[in-house]
Design an enzyme around this catalytic site. Structure first.
Site, PDB file in Angstrom:
ATOM      1  N   SER A  20       0.790  -1.093  -0.117  1.00 53.33           N
ATOM      2  CA  SER A  20      -0.039  -0.016   0.004  1.00 53.33           C
ATOM      3  C   SER A  20       0.785   1.337  -0.222  1.00 53.33           C
ATOM      4  O   SER A  20       1.765   1.485   1.042  1.00 53.33           O
ATOM      5  CB  SER A  20      -0.839  -0.061   1.177  1.00 53.33           C
ATOM      6  N   HIS A  72      -1.121  -1.163  -3.959  1.00 54.47           N
ATOM      7  CA  HIS A  72      -2.462  -0.801  -3.658  1.00 54.47           C
ATOM      8  C   HIS A  72      -2.405   0.678  -3.313  1.00 54.47           C
ATOM      9  O   HIS A  72      -1.637   1.256  -2.644  1.00 54.47           O
ATOM     10  CB  HIS A  72      -2.666  -1.718  -2.362  1.00 54.47           C
ATOM     11  N   ASP A 102      -4.496   3.596  -1.493  1.00 50.95           N
ATOM     12  CA  ASP A 102      -5.577   3.847  -0.551  1.00 50.95           C
ATOM     13  C   ASP A 102      -6.057   5.217  -0.682  1.00 50.95           C
ATOM     14  O   ASP A 102      -5.304   6.333  -0.157  1.00 50.95           O
ATOM     15  CB  ASP A 102      -4.975   3.770   0.721  1.00 50.95           C
ATOM     16  N   MET A 162      -8.516   8.501   0.167  1.00 44.17           N
ATOM     17  CA  MET A 162      -9.452   8.756   1.590  1.00 44.17           C
ATOM     18  C   MET A 162      -9.715  10.421   1.083  1.00 44.17           C
ATOM     19  O   MET A 162      -9.205  11.037   0.693  1.00 44.17           O
ATOM     20  CB  MET A 162      -8.381   8.750   2.610  1.00 44.17           C
ATOM     21  N   HIS A 180      -8.229   1.441  -4.004  1.00 41.74           N
ATOM     22  CA  HIS A 180      -9.151   1.225  -2.814  1.00 41.74           C
ATOM     23  C   HIS A 180      -9.602   2.710  -2.435  1.00 41.74           C
ATOM     24  O   HIS A 180      -9.169   3.514  -1.883  1.00 41.74           O
ATOM     25  CB  HIS A 180      -8.377   0.768  -1.630  1.00 41.74           C
ATOM     26  N   MET A 227     -11.730   4.877  -0.336  1.00 38.41           N
ATOM     27  CA  MET A 227     -12.492   5.033   1.022  1.00 38.41           C
ATOM     28  C   MET A 227     -13.056   6.504   0.973  1.00 38.41           C
ATOM     29  O   MET A 227     -12.413   7.397   1.787  1.00 38.41           O
ATOM     30  CB  MET A 227     -11.283   4.932   2.158  1.00 38.41           C
ATOM     31  N   MET A 270     -11.794  -5.486   5.442  1.00 39.25           N
ATOM     32  CA  MET A 270     -10.775  -4.568   6.303  1.00 39.25           C
ATOM     33  C   MET A 270     -10.321  -5.196   7.609  1.00 39.25           C
ATOM     34  O   MET A 270     -11.408  -5.711   8.025  1.00 39.25           O
ATOM     35  CB  MET A 270     -11.342  -3.030   6.388  1.00 39.25           C
ATOM     36  N   GLY A 279      -8.719   4.294   7.300  1.00 41.50           N
ATOM     37  CA  GLY A 279      -8.472   5.721   7.739  1.00 41.50           C
ATOM     38  C   GLY A 279      -7.077   5.891   8.072  1.00 41.50           C
ATOM     39  O   GLY A 279      -6.276   7.120   7.592  1.00 41.50           O
ATOM     40  N   GLY A 323      -2.620   3.919   7.951  1.00 40.89           N
ATOM     41  CA  GLY A 323      -2.074   2.545   8.183  1.00 40.89           C
ATOM     42  C   GLY A 323      -1.188   2.549   9.645  1.00 40.89           C
ATOM     43  O   GLY A 323      -1.588   3.403  10.455  1.00 40.89           O
ATOM     44  N   GLY A 324      -0.447   1.409   9.734  1.00 39.45           N
ATOM     45  CA  GLY A 324       0.174   0.997  11.045  1.00 39.45           C
ATOM     46  C   GLY A 324      -0.644   0.652  12.055  1.00 39.45           C
ATOM     47  O   GLY A 324      -0.038   0.739  13.131  1.00 39.45           O
ATOM     48  N   ASP A 384      -6.839  -6.049   4.254  1.00 34.28           N
ATOM     49  CA  ASP A 384      -6.245  -4.919   4.156  1.00 34.28           C
ATOM     50  C   ASP A 384      -6.079  -4.313   5.627  1.00 34.28           C
ATOM     51  O   ASP A 384      -7.007  -3.838   6.284  1.00 34.28           O
ATOM     52  CB  ASP A 384      -7.071  -3.962   3.307  1.00 34.28           C
ATOM     53  N   GLY A 385      -4.800  -4.356   6.329  1.00 34.61           N
ATOM     54  CA  GLY A 385      -4.491  -3.696   7.618  1.00 34.61           C
ATOM     55  C   GLY A 385      -3.736  -4.507   8.274  1.00 34.61           C
ATOM     56  O   GLY A 385      -4.510  -5.563   8.757  1.00 34.61           O
ATOM     57  N   GLY A 386      -2.807  -4.223   8.915  1.00 37.76           N
ATOM     58  CA  GLY A 386      -2.020  -4.812   9.700  1.00 37.76           C
ATOM     59  C   GLY A 386      -1.495  -6.311   9.137  1.00 37.76           C
ATOM     60  O   GLY A 386      -1.399  -7.172  10.136  1.00 37.76           O
ATOM     61  N   GLY A 446       1.397  -2.169   4.022  1.00 35.40           N
ATOM     62  CA  GLY A 446       1.694  -1.105   3.898  1.00 35.40           C
ATOM     63  C   GLY A 446       3.022  -1.092   4.698  1.00 35.40           C
ATOM     64  O   GLY A 446       4.277  -1.179   4.300  1.00 35.40           O
TER      65      GLY A 446
END
Ligand code: DX5
Ligand code: ZN
Length: 218
Positions: free
Chosen positions: A11, A36, A38, A40, A69, A71, A139, A144, A146-147, A177-179, A199
């Site tokens: 990402s 990817h 993201d 927003m 993606h 959002m 998700m 909203g 990353g990290g 997507d995420g973590g 990411g």
């Protein structure tokens, strides 16, 4: 028949935006499968990331498929501005738009259409749309930023989607997507995911190629 090999999609949200072109070249040579993006809008999520101009710039520095993606609210109003550069566009079930119509518009443009759901959305909410999407983006953090830490409560949602897919009526990728790191990727793939958005774990890795290979081989 969609291929089920694991796809690793770094990402760009976690990249060094001041060196975006070099970062895309780095991910491409590190063996990423997709990139990817993201997007927003500061309305659907409490953050603003980037828009079509950045996705266009990224497309000049990599030939990898761009997995956009959105959002954002009213994603239907912005599809045309991303379509020239994207291979897939995912839109949120929770956003303000006519979901079926938006997915159909993406498909009619020859792109993979993705339906994304946030952690608070029960997996049953996507049942009416089975057959209308090529990617189900589950998700595994709250959209909203990353990290964040992976939400293990999302694993049953992945398994349920994989069960529906196993019935053979509907063909679709399951994207998480995420973590995502080597540990959470293993759980996600075992539950049925085949596209891994990463990411922090990839962009912050000492060696991105090693991290990508580890994710792909979980
Ligand atoms: C959340 C973003 C993140 C990002 C990946 O809105 O969509 O999930 O892509 O972030 P990491 O891999 O840093 O958790
Ligand atoms: Zn994303």
């Amino acid at each position: 028949m969609l291929s089920r090999k694991t796809i690793v999609a770094p990402s760009i949200l976690a990249s060094d935006f001041s060196r975006l072109g070099a970062e895309m070249e780095r991910m491409t040579s590190a063996g990423a499968d997709w990139i990817h993006c993201d997007v927003m809008d500061g309305h659907f999520v409490d953050n603003i990331s980037f828009g079509p101009a950045i996705v266009e710039a990224v497309s000049r520095y990599t030939t990898l498929p761009l997995d956009v993606h959105l959002m954002i609210d009213h994603p239907d109003r912005y599809l045309e501005r991303f379509m020239p550069f994207a291979s897939s566009i995912s839109v949120h079930l929770e956003a303000a738009h006519d979901v079926s119509k938006t997915l159909a518009t993406v498909r009619e443009a020859g792109l993979l259409a993705g339906l994304a759901i946030s952690p608070q959305t029960p997996i049953e909410k996507i049942e009416p749309f089975l057959g209308a999407f090529d990617i189900l983006l589950i998700m595994t953090v709250h959209p909203g930023r990353g990290g964040q830490a992976f939400l293990p409560d999302m694993l049953p949602k992945i398994a349920q989607a994989a069960f529906w897919r196993s019935q053979g009526t509907y063909e679709f990728h399951i994207e998480v997507d995420g973590g995502i790191n080597a540990l959470t990727a293993l759980d996600s793939v075992q539950a049925g995911a085949n596209i891994l958005v990463a990411g922090t774990s990839v962009f912050r890795a000492p060696d991105a190629a090693v991290e990508i290979k580890q994710l792909r081989e979980v």
